[in-house]
Design a protein around this motif. Structure first.
Motif: not given
Length: 539
Positions: A41, A83-84, A87-88, A91, A133, A165, A168-169, A173
Motif C-alpha cells: 500500500r 506493475v508497481r 498499483r500505486t 490504490a 484497473i 496489478v 498486487a493490489v 502480488g
C-alpha cells in the motif's frame, strides 16, 4: 580563471559553554542495513512514477521467459516496475473513491455506484477494483499510442498486466501465480532470485523470482505478517521466524537474518476436504485399515498421525475428522490454521482456536505481551460445551495440550513428525520433557501410555516409472495400538496393520482384545480377518 570557493571559518567556541564539550557533539552517521522500499500500500504517487516506469520499459529489452503458472513461453514477460507504478495509481483511486479503509469494508449487496468502504464487502471491493484497473490500463494505452512512444498492448498482454496489478493490489502480488499453480505442492524461495516449485510428482522446476531484492522480499513478508487484523505476527531481526496461513489456506514458513538469505517454504494443501475412502481409492490405505480407523474415531479413541515431512499427515487428519458425527461440537487447537474444519461444512459447530505469539514487551514470565498459547485455549475450551478437542501439529511443549485433551476422553487427534510408530512415542516423550525439569521420562511415558491409543504411521517415496517419469507415493505404513506395558518400557505396542516399507500396510491378524470393543462403532472383524488371511486386497 575561477577562484577557489572560500571556506568560512568556524565561529570560536566559548570554553565555558557546556555545549562545546565533546560529550554533546553530534555522533557521525553509522552505516547499517538500508530498509527496502517495498509496500503493498504505497503512498499515492502522481503520473511521474508511471512515466518513469514507461521509459524504463522502453529502454529495456526483455527476452522471452517461461511463466510459472502455465509453463509456456511468453513473448512479453510481466514488467514488475510497471506493475508497481500501476498499483500505486489504482490504490490512490480506490482510496479517493472509497476512503482509506477500502480494504476493510463489509456488506451484502453489490453497489450500483461507488460507496464508502464500510458499505462494501470484499467481493464488491474487488469488482470495483477491476473496473479501476481496466480504466487505468485503457488510459495508459491511449497515452502510449498518442505519444508515439510504443506499441499498444495485445489483448493477451493487457489481460496479463491487469491480472498482475489485481494480484498486487488485492492478493499476494508476484507470489500469487505460484499459489494458483495446481501442479505445485511446495514452493521454495531461497533468496529473492531463486524460486523452485516442487510438483505433485516430486520433481522440481525453477521459476521466475518473486522480488527484485532480498530487502524487498523481507518487506513483503513483513506485510504478510502484519496484515492480519485478528492475529498479526512479528517478523524482525529479534523474531527471525514466521509461520502463518495465507489467503486460500496455504501454509507459509519463513526465516531471515539467521540464514544466508531470506528463505521461505510454502505448502499448498491440495486436499482440504478428504475422506478415508479417498485414501483407499488413491492406493494409500487398505479397506480394512480405513474401516478400523473410522471405527476408532467414532469410538472416541485418541489417535496420533505420525510421519516424515510432507507425508500427508494433515490431509489424513482431515479424513479422520470427516468420520466424526456431524452433530458433535468440535474444538480445534492449532499454532497456525491448517485443518479448515470450519470451512468444510461437515460439522454444524466448530470452534477453532489459533495460538498468538504476541508482539509486545517480554514479561517476567518470559512471554511477549499479548501472547496466547494452546494450553490457555484448551483451558478456556472446557466452558464451550465441546464434544471433541482436536489438537493440531505437535512439535514441542504443546504435547501437554494434546495429553490434556486426550485425558479428557473426547477422542482427540494430533499429528507429529516421526520416522516410525515407536519412534513417535519417544519423540512425544522428548517434547513433553521440554516443559521443564519437573517432567521426567517416567512421568511423560505414564501419561502417554495412559491416554494415547492408536498411532498411524505414514511414509512417502518418489518412485521412478518405466516411462522415465516419476511419481510421489504416500501410504499408511503401520497402525499400532498403544497400551500400558511392563514397567521397564512403560508401554506395549500391537501392530494391527503392517509394518510395510513398500505400500499400504495390511492387516496382521494380531488383534488387541480392546479392538473388539469397536464393533459397536462399526468395526468389521470379518473384513479385517479376511485381509489378514490374504483375501479381499490385491498383493
Amino acid at each position: 580563471m575561477t577562484s577557489e570557493p572560500s571556506i568560512e571559518p568556524l565561529p570560536p567556541t566559548d570554553p565555558t559553554d557546556p555545549a562545546a564539550l565533546p560529550l554533546f557533539a553530534a555522533l557521525p552517521a553509522r552505516p547499517g542495513r538500508v530498509r527496502g522500499d517495498f509496500s503493498i500500500r504505497p503512498a499515492v504517487v502522481g503520473p511521474a512514477a508511471l512515466e518513469d516506469a514507461r521509459r524504463r520499459r522502453l529502454a529495456m529489452h526483455h527476452p522471452p521467459t517461461t511463466t510459472a503458472a502455465s509453463g509456456v513461453s511468453a513473448e512479453t514477460p510481466v514488467d514488475w516496475e510497471l506493475v508497481r507504478a500501476f498499483r500505486t495509481v489504482v490504490a490512490g483511486r480506490l482510496t479517493a473513491a472509497l476512503g482509506g479503509d477500502w480494504h476493510k469494508g463489509s456488506a451484502d449487496d453489490a453497489p450500483a455506484t461507488p460507496r464508502r468502504a464500510v458499505d462494501l464487502d470484499r467481493d464488491e471491493q474487488e469488482r470495483y477494483g477491476w473496473a479501476v484497473i481496466h480504466d487505468v490500463l485503457k488510459e495508459h494505452t491511449a497515452d502510449v499510442v498518442n505519444a508515439g512512444s510504443g506499441d499498444a498492448w495485445t489483448s493477451a498482454e493487457q489481460t496479463q498486466m491487469a491480472q498482475a496489478v489485481f494480484d498486487a493490489v488485492f492478493r499476494l502480488g508476484r507470489l500469487q501465480p505460484l499459489i494458483d499453480d495446481d501442479r505445485a505442492e511446495n514452493i521454495f524461495i531461497l533468496g529473492h532470485d531463486r524460486v523452485l516449485l516442487q510438483l505433485v510428482d516430486g520433481s522440481r522446476i525453477q521459476v521466475d523470482p518473486v522480488a527484485d531484492s532480498d530487502d524487498e522480499l523481507i518487506d513483503f513478508l513483513r506485510f504478510l505478517a502484519n496484515r492480519s487484523e485478528s492475529n498479526p505476527r512479528p517478523f524482525s531481526e529479534s523474531t527471525p521466524r514466521l509461520h502463518l496461513k495465507l489467503d486460500g489456506g496455504a501454509r507459509l514458513a519463513a526465516t531471515a537474518w539467521v540464514t544466508s538469505s531470506p528463505t521461505v517454504v510454502i505448502r499448498r494443501h491440495r486436499h482440504k476436504v478428504d475422506t478415508l475412502a479417498a485414501w483407499v481409492d488413491r492406493g494409500c490405505m487398505t479397506p480394512a485399515c480405513a474401516d478400523f480407523l473410522a471405527a476408532a474415531v467414532r469410538g472416541k479413541w485418541s489417535i496420533v498421525v505420525a510421519g516424515p515431512m510432507s507425508a500427508g499427515k494433515t490431509t489424513l487428519m482431515r479424513a479422520l475428522c470427516a468420520e466424526i458425527p456431524r452433530d458433535e461440537v468440535l474444538g480445534t487447537f492449532e499454532t497456525e490454521y491448517e485443518l479448515f474444519l470450519r470451512e468444510t461444512g461437515r460439522h454444524d459447530i466448530v470452534v477453532d482456536w489459533e495460538a498468538r505469539p504476541g508482539m509486545g514487551e517480554i514479561g517476567a514470565d518470559g512471554r511477549a505481551a499479548g501472547a496466547f498459547d494452546l494450553d490457555e485455549a484448551l483451558n478456556d475450551s472446557f466452558r464451550f460445551a465441546l464434544d471433541r478437542q482436536i489438537v493440531g501439529e505437535i512439535r514441542g511443549r504443546e504435547v501437554w495440550t494434546m495429553i490434556k485433551a486426550m485425558e479428557s476422553g473426547t477422542g482427540s487427534l494430533s499429528t507429529t513428525h516421526a520416522a516410525g510408530a515407536e519412534v513417535a512415542i519417544r519423540k512425544l516423550v522428548t517434547c513433553a520433557m521440554e516443559a521443564g525439569g519437573h517432567v521426567t521420562r517416567e512421568l511423560a511415558l505414564e501419561k502417554l501410555a495412559g491416554c494415547l491409543e492408536v498411532i498411524v504411521q505414514l511414509n512417502r517415496r518418489v518412485v521412478a516409472m518405466p516411462d522415465g517419469s516419476q511419481q510421489l507415493r504416500r501410504w499408511v505404513s503401520e497402525v499400532v495400538v498403544v497400551e500400558a506395558g511392563e514397567r521397564e518400557k512403560g508401554y506395549a505396542l500391537t501392530h494391527l496393520f503392517g509394518p510395510s516399507s513398500t505400500g499400504p500396510a495390511r492387516a496382521s491378524g494380531l488383534m488387541s482384545e480392546r479392538c473388539k470393543d469397536l464393533t459397536v462403532d462399526g468395526f468389521d472383524l470379518g473384513l479385517y480377518q479376511g485381509e489378514a488371511d490374504g483375501r479381499g486386497w490385491p498383493t
